[in-house]
Design an enzyme around this catalytic site. Structure first.
Site, PDB file in Angstrom:
ATOM      1  N   CYS B  95      -4.477   4.368   4.307  1.00 57.46           N
ATOM      2  CA  CYS B  95      -3.364   3.704   3.618  1.00 57.46           C
ATOM      3  C   CYS B  95      -2.227   4.668   3.253  1.00 57.46           C
ATOM      4  O   CYS B  95      -1.531   5.153   4.138  1.00 57.46           O
ATOM      5  CB  CYS B  95      -3.916   2.971   2.401  1.00 57.46           C
ATOM      6  SG  CYS B  95      -2.790   1.763   1.716  1.00 57.46           S
ATOM      7  N   ARG B 132       3.683  -8.424   1.403  1.00 56.45           N
ATOM      8  CA  ARG B 132       2.848  -7.341   1.905  1.00 56.45           C
ATOM      9  C   ARG B 132       1.841  -7.875   2.910  1.00 56.45           C
ATOM     10  O   ARG B 132       1.509  -9.059   2.894  1.00 56.45           O
ATOM     11  CB  ARG B 132       2.075  -6.683   0.744  1.00 56.45           C
ATOM     12  CG  ARG B 132       2.941  -6.034  -0.302  1.00 56.45           C
ATOM     13  CD  ARG B 132       2.126  -5.689  -1.550  1.00 56.45           C
ATOM     14  NE  ARG B 132       1.136  -4.644  -1.333  1.00 56.45           N
ATOM     15  CZ  ARG B 132       1.357  -3.342  -1.504  1.00 56.45           C
ATOM     16  NH1 ARG B 132       2.551  -2.936  -1.888  1.00 56.45           N
ATOM     17  NH2 ARG B 132       0.411  -2.459  -1.299  1.00 56.45           N
ATOM     18  N   HIS B 196      -9.001  -0.569   4.027  1.00 58.11           N
ATOM     19  CA  HIS B 196      -9.879  -0.330   2.884  1.00 58.11           C
ATOM     20  C   HIS B 196     -11.151  -1.126   3.130  1.00 58.11           C
ATOM     21  O   HIS B 196     -11.321  -1.724   4.178  1.00 58.11           O
ATOM     22  CB  HIS B 196      -9.222  -0.827   1.589  1.00 58.11           C
ATOM     23  CG  HIS B 196      -7.898  -0.200   1.304  1.00 58.11           C
ATOM     24  ND1 HIS B 196      -7.764   1.121   0.986  1.00 58.11           N
ATOM     25  CD2 HIS B 196      -6.644  -0.711   1.291  1.00 58.11           C
ATOM     26  CE1 HIS B 196      -6.480   1.389   0.772  1.00 58.11           C
ATOM     27  NE2 HIS B 196      -5.780   0.304   0.955  1.00 58.11           N
TER      28      HIS B 196
END
Lengths: 436, 247
Positions: B95, B132, B196
């Site tokens: 990330c 997002r 993640h």
């Protein structure tokens, strides 16, 4: 228009009652659809107390309600935790006359942090309590900083009472949002038995919000809650209005202003909730005796440290919807020396946040006398893998997608049981355990 | 006893999305096989780490404003990091760390946060802050010639461009950009990704791929990893792949 909206939604409530349904947020949803400015229509002549914070809203709001009720007041509150705009609207409709008059001595509300500015755009607010900010459902809520900035913006023009937790840097900083507000009341809790010098669980607010210097801590109570100070600009060094001393979780007592309070809860985070409730109600001249009596008998039977006996096994059910919630639940487990099994129920529905990565912020390294860990919920396997990777023996981990099977496995042995569930799982978990 | 040394960058700052789980998985899978896992943490104000002395350098994702603070710190070690990468040290970057190792990050207001320039890709913030790439994601990566489905969770506003060697093909979810066909960046000794979950928790084959590469590099011999009991991981994969791919 306000009259018609209230009339219409009151009829709906009446019909729901006949159909023996509660309806929850439905009346509020309908009212909002009919009239976006409906909140303006309500006339309130009593103080309004609101509670915000990531964790502890329901418990704090319930204890504020209980203290005020004990003093003989007529109190309206959203005790069940319907804390978004539509839930609060439903509460107002249910308790108002057709002309929007609300007859009560107090209105106390728990409010979802992100809805605070919307709810109080047109509703009076006398006392705002801010408990804490923790990472929570990042995929749904976003980063905690953007939420804090939103509340800070709201507070810039707010002049009412502001009750702040001085042991959370992200809460304490809100005391500077409006330099003209003189009604700021900080509360704090003295170091408790299991406080530590190192942060043991994931936390926020490592840097000073005013000068970006790394904050210094004398001790951590849990997560990032503790005695902190900015070494450069002295942020955190506030005058404490209410300080809880001599926290004794074993005997479930603490002291404020040399008065001893007895409670039914034995977790450090509940102590913070009580500190908040006592601070807020102290602004309304409630007799200490009433506060003591209210708290002494106060329990919450809705999955917040709920205690039951099932098949002769002492059982504690607790809600944990984010890392801090889970970590303080595990503190309860680990501060108890008896042998026990732990059930984790983890769902990934929209209201839970779909991202379950946060479970890796749970600290499993201090497990005390735990025989088995059983997992369930839509993400039972994720939870089991997380426990396994923490080093807990895989032979003592059991994963069941089906909650009924998990509960059956939980009670297959005789020892204490702890059940920790996230948001959409908690009521199902309670039901499954109670009906076992 | 064979060992691997892992350097964990900014564990106290890049700690927002449970990425520490990757360290736990690596440690677990090494120790179960009788290898030693040495994990050193580095953060702001610590002594300069000797990057090329490690087998794995790991960094995760953090909060936006804290990420800026550490970018200034990490950039001091730009050259050391490049040397370590060229020497074959494995880099696992998730990330924010993925973005940081590229050329730059361009913010919403057009402000440029310089990256370490270890790789040529670059990232631009999505103009709408609230928009997002968020959700479960499944990609297909090739690990030593084996096609492997990798399951994770993405949550990023940044859109990453200029990727010529992606980590995998997107089967479900977004990837480097909204609706992209590829995800992440991969070289022999680099995996940089938005995933993640934590990434390695549901993808034991990927964890073992990294462990094998690092052990073979360090000990200069072919190493066959002993299989572990992955019953929970396999059940989890079965459940989630069915849920995400068979809609």
């Amino acid at each position: 228009m306000g009259f018609l909206t209230i009339l219409f939604t009151k009829i709906i409530i009446f019909m729901l009652k006949i159909a023996k349904k509660n309806g929850g947020n439905l009346p509020g949803k309908l009212a909002y659809k009919m009239n976006k400015n409906i909140i303006k229509y309500f006339k309130l002549n009593c103080p309004v107390i609101a509670v915000v914070g990531t964790n502890g809203k329901t418990m704090t709001n319930n204890s504020v309600n209980r203290i005020l009720t004990q003093s003989g007041a007529n109190v309206i509150s959203n005790l069940q935790g319907n804390n978004m705009e539509t839930g609060i609207l439903s509460l107002l409709i249910r308790n108002s006359s057709l002309t929007g008059k609300i007859k009560a001595d107090y209105l106390t509300l728990e409010v979802d942090e992100s809805y605070l500015p919307v709810v109080f755009k047109d509703l009076r607010l006398d006392t705002l309590v801010v408990l804490d900010f923790f990472r929570d459902q990042l995929d749904r809520v976003g980063e905690v900083e953007s939420l804090i900035l939103k509340i800070n913006e709201f507070l810039k023009t707010y002049k009412g009472n502001l009750v702040l937790n001085n042991d959370d840097p992200n809460v304490a900083r809100l005391g500077k949002a409006n330099p003209e507000n003189e009604n700021i009341f900080y509360f704090s809790v003295d170091k408790y038995k299991f406080a530590s010098e190192e942060m043991k669980e994931a936390g926020e607010g490592k840097f000073c919000p005013f000068c970006s210097t790394k904050l210094e801590y004398a001790y951590y109570q849990y997560a990032h809650i503790g005695k902190f100070k900015c070494p450069k600009c002295n942020f955190g060094n506030n005058e404490i209005y209410k300080l809880i001393k001599n926290v004794d979780l074993e005997n479930r007592t603490f002291e404020i202003d040399d008065e001893l309070f007895k409670i039914q809860f034995n977790s450090i985070y509940s102590i913070y909730n009580f500190a908040a409730a006592i601070t807020a109600t102290s602004l309304y001249n409630i007799k200490t005796e009433d506060v003591k009596q209210a708290l002494e008998n106060f329990v919450l039977n809705n999955g917040r440290q709920e205690k039951l006996v099932i098949k002769e096994c002492e059982t504690v059910i607790n809600l944990a919807k984010n890392p801090t919630g889970a970590n303080v639940s595990l503190r309860l487990v680990n501060e108890d020396n008896d042998p026990k099994d732990v059930l984790f129920v983890l769902n990934d529905n929209v209201a839970d946040g779909k991202d379950v990565s946060w479970i890796y912020d749970i600290n499993f390294s201090n497990l005390n006398n735990v025989n088995r860990i059983i997992t369930s919920g839509t993400r039972a396997y994720d939870m089991a893998i997380c426990v396994k990777n923490s080093g807990f023996p895989v032979s003592q981990i059991e994963a069941y997608l089906d909650l009924g099977e998990a509960v059956k496995a939980l009670y297959s042995t005789k020892c204490k049981k702890y059940a920790i569930s996230n948001y959409t799982a908690i009521q199902d978990t309670r039901q499954a355990i109670k009906s076992f | 006893m064979k060992e691997l040394k892992i350097l964990y960058l900014y564990p106290d700052i890049l700690d927002l999305y449970g990425d520490i789980g990757n360290i736990k998985v690596l440690k677990y899978r090494l120790e179960q096989r009788g290898f030693k896992a040495i994990i050193d943490n580095y953060s702001i104000n610590d002594e300069k780490p000797d990057f090329k002395n490690y087998d794995i350098v790991f960094a995760g994702g953090g909060a936006d404003n804290e990420q800026k603070i550490l970018a200034e710190d990490l950039i001091k070690y730009k050259e050391d990091i490049k040397q370590a990468k060229d020497a074959g040290v494995f880099f696992l970057l998730i990330c924010g760390a993925y973005q940081l190792f590229g050329k730059y990050y361009k913010g919403v207001e057009g402000n440029i946060i310089p990256g370490l320039e270890v790789f040529d890709y670059y990232t631009e913030a999505n103009p709408s802050r609230s928009n997002r790439c968020i959700g479960n994601i499944v990609i297909e990566a090739e690990l030593n010639g084996n096609k492997t489905k990798v399951i994770g969770f993405e949550n990023h506003g940044g859109q990453t461009f200029g990727i010529e060697e992606p980590f995998g093909k997107v089967l479900f979810g977004n990837g480097n950009k909204f609706g992209d066909t590829v995800e992440g960046f991969m070289q022999k000794n680099v995996i940089a990704t938005y995933l993640h979950g934590p990434l390695l928790s549901k993808n034991p084959a990927l964890a073992d791929y990294i462990i094998k590469y690092c052990l073979e590099r360090r000990y200069n011999e072919v190493i066959e990893l002993e299989p572990l009991n992955d019953e929970l991981e396999n059940k989890c994969r079965l459940q989630l792949l069915q849920r995400f791919l068979e809609k």
